[in-house]
Motif scaffolding. Sequence first.
Motif, short mmCIF file in Angstrom:
data_model
loop_
_atom_site.label_atom_id
_atom_site.label_comp_id
_atom_site.label_asym_id
_atom_site.label_seq_id
_atom_site.Cartn_x
_atom_site.Cartn_y
_atom_site.Cartn_z
N VAL A 1 7.00 -2.16 0.89
CA VAL A 1 7.43 -1.62 2.16
C VAL A 1 6.34 -1.90 3.19
O VAL A 1 5.17 -1.65 2.94
CB VAL A 1 7.69 -0.10 2.04
N CYS B 1 3.91 7.05 0.46
CA CYS B 1 4.22 5.86 -0.34
C CYS B 1 3.46 5.89 -1.67
O CYS B 1 4.01 5.55 -2.72
CB CYS B 1 3.87 4.59 0.43
N PHE C 1 2.91 -0.72 -0.59
CA PHE C 1 3.11 -0.83 0.85
C PHE C 1 2.01 -1.66 1.48
O PHE C 1 0.95 -1.86 0.91
CB PHE C 1 3.15 0.56 1.50
#
Length: 193
Positions: free
Chosen positions: A51, A95, A102
């Motif tokens: 991400v 996260c 990430f």
Amino acid sequence: MGILNSSISGKFRTEYKGCTIAVGVSGDKHSRYALKWALENLVTSTNDVVVKLIHVTQTSPSPSPKDSPGNSRLINDGHAFDPIEEMLLPFRCYCTRKRVPFEVVILKDHDVAKALIDYISRYGIENIILGVSSKIGFSKRLFKTSDISSSVQKLAADFCNVYIINKGKIWAVRAARRQLPALPALPEEFSKM
């Protein structure tokens, strides 16, 4: 242009088995709703996705002495303090807690929507998730203004799905109209990093 002035943490381009997911983040609670929705609905344990947490720092159209890099850090008890890093900390922690890899991307531009749109096009982002304020509907109708999320929704590349999240639920979606085209290789200066 936002991309040329961007500072990107981590690798510049990585090949993922899954699609690319980017979440636009700022210091408000709507960005937290967007990240939570993205991790719950788009990221599963079976896909290999990193991400990208994208933050755009607004700059003035003309450079001024206060925009110099040295002035962005304050000294607190003898340690350098970066307000952007402080603002991004809850997103990084979330996260990490969810065990989702990430990358943090920090773009600098005077136009936030343009910086996001340029980044989507240049790096082949297939999904972008943005938060929206619950008051945007009233103010948009009253003042005929365009906010960042609606600008990105209208102008993002046609291979990108745009999800706009309000209070943890989908407020608007613009589906991709075509597949991601093959992206050209990055310049050699980036591949050495």
